[in-house]
Design an enzyme around this catalytic site. Structure first.
Site, PDB file in Angstrom:
ATOM      1  N   GLY A  32       0.908  -1.109   0.147  1.00  0.00           N
ATOM      2  CA  GLY A  32       0.122  -0.045   0.026  1.00  0.00           C
ATOM      3  C   GLY A  32       0.797   1.199  -0.042  1.00  0.00           C
ATOM      4  N   GLY A  41      -0.371  -4.760   0.569  1.00  0.00           N
ATOM      5  CA  GLY A  41      -1.702  -4.679  -0.044  1.00  0.00           C
ATOM      6  C   GLY A  41      -1.821  -5.452  -1.409  1.00  0.00           C
ATOM      7  N   GLU A  67       5.230  -6.236   7.692  1.00  0.00           N
ATOM      8  CA  GLU A  67       4.575  -5.011   8.257  1.00  0.00           C
ATOM      9  C   GLU A  67       4.964  -4.878   9.738  1.00  0.00           C
ATOM     10  OE1 GLU A  67       1.909  -6.223   5.177  1.00  0.00           O
ATOM     11  OE2 GLU A  67       3.002  -7.502   6.587  1.00  0.00           O
ATOM     12  N   ASP A 111      -1.547  -7.535   7.744  1.00  0.00           N
ATOM     13  CA  ASP A 111      -3.155  -7.626   7.499  1.00  0.00           C
ATOM     14  C   ASP A 111      -3.512  -7.984   6.109  1.00  0.00           C
ATOM     15  OD1 ASP A 111      -1.872  -5.338   6.316  1.00  0.00           O
ATOM     16  OD2 ASP A 111      -3.325  -4.033   6.633  1.00  0.00           O
TER      17      ASP A 111
END
Length: 374
Positions: A87, A133, A156, A164
């Site tokens: 992301g 992402g 992360e 996530d």
């Protein structure tokens, strides 16, 4: 403001009609019954931003209904270096607690859920880097094609976030404690290793990908999931079948160490092991956010007990919302992407200092801010 949409119609030998839609960051087209999506930010390694999310979601929803004759989706990244490297973290952290931050995670998770529940076959060509992402819009899909250039990781915890975008669903479903190891250390899997780990469903040589796509396009109307699988199976590289998983010789060690009930227990086992492999994992974990490690450990444990991706994404939305209200996420981004000193100052700076109350707060209900999924 989103760029203007341009539609054009051209003819090709492979398919009588190609319906193309272009935005700067995403290019889409329909060839035969195949909806083609290309992530088009190669200079940014196709990092996922809000514009891309807001482009992909309505297209997928339309195609799922059969619009333009689409009966399957193929998604890839432009440039050859990355499918999607994650992301757009810098943009997300520019205004802490801002509306854009919340909007990004809400719409990203809704897209991840859509990918995971799509009613038509979804084929992600994970050529190059697939992290963060980019994993959400690939690994959650039905078919994931790795090439010899694929690089997968969930790093992360190193920036004060958690693995996530569905990591709490697919990581605990890997063999033994492999998912826990990958989630806590951010270890990279390359090439055919991705198939052996379960990240990919198929392994196809990069120079055969275009031919594979042409074969999918040529199937015509009425092709279903089994037909797609058969085509992908035909293009499986022989070297993939002969490949030995690079972590195979470490799996006993991984299972023994990362089955620990707490992060502290895992760290102690790593210290006592004294192998080169364990010391490397220990060094990585010691550099990560202690809070992120503890939250991620519980995330993966609890995600393994949840029945659906939907349930996991709702849990993970709580976690990233708390990350955005805490300090380590911003400090991790500063150290890695802004000042680039790679010297984050975590609060607290040891896993022993992360209380159970703090971890519980990360998992606590958000009330009216809970994630809504269709």
């Amino acid at each position: 403001m989103l760029n203007m949409l341009v539609r054009s119609m051209v003819t090709t030998r492979a398919s009588p009609i190609v319906l193309a839609c272009r935005k700067e960051s995403v290019v889409s087209s329909v060839r035969g019954g195949v909806g083609m999506l290309t992530l088009n930010r190669p200079k940014a390694l196709n990092a996922l931003n809000l514009e891309m999310i807001q482009t992909l979601t309505p297209i997928l929803k339309e195609w799922e209904t059969g619009k333009d004759g689409v009966q399957m989706v193929v998604i890839k990244g432009e440039g050859g270096k990355a499918f999607c490297a994650g992301g757009d973290i810098r943009a997300i952290t520019e205004v802490p607690g801002g509306d854009m931050q919340k909007q990004f995670f809400v719409e990203e998770y809704q897209l991840d859920h859509l990918v995971g529940s799509l009613a038509i076959p979804y084929v992600a060509i994970m050529n190059g880097i697939a992290m963060g992402g980019g994993v959400g819009i690939s690994v959650n899909g039905k078919f994931r094609v790795a090439t010899e250039k694929t690089v997968f990781a969930m790093p992360e915890t190193g920036i004060g976030l958690v693995p996530d975008v569905g990591g709490g669903f697919f990581l605990p479903r890997m063999t033994g404690q492999l998912g826990m190891f990958l989630g806590l250390t951010g270890h990279r899997l390359k090439g055919w290793d991705c198939l052996h780990a379960g990240v990919a469903t198929h392994g196809v040589r990069g120079d055969m990908v275009d031919k594979m796509v042409e074969e999918l396009v040529s199937m015509g109307t009425g092709a279903g999931e089994e037909d797609v699988k058969n085509v992908l199976d035909q293009f499986m590289a022989e070297e993939v079948k002969e490949h030995t998983f690079s972590l195979a010789r470490h799996m006993e060690e991984i299972n023994r160490i990362f089955s620990g009930d707490t992060v502290e227990m895992i760290v102690e086992r790593l210290k006592s092991e004294e192998s080169e492999f364990s010391l490397k994992a220990l060094k990585t974990m010691e550099a990560a956010s202690p809070t992120s490690l503890k939250v991620a450990h519980r995330q993966i444990k609890e995600g393994g007990k949840m029945a659906t991706l939907r349930d996991v994404l709702k849990m993970e939305y709580r976690l990233v919302t708390r990350c955005c209200k805490d300090k380590d996420f911003y400090e991790g981004v500063r150290a890695a992407l802004i000042d680039r000193d790679n010297k984050p100052v975590w609060v607290p700076d040891k896993v022993e200092g992360v209380t159970m109350d703090k971890v519980d707060w990360y998992f606590s209900n958000l009330g009216e801010e809970e994630l809504y999924l269709e």
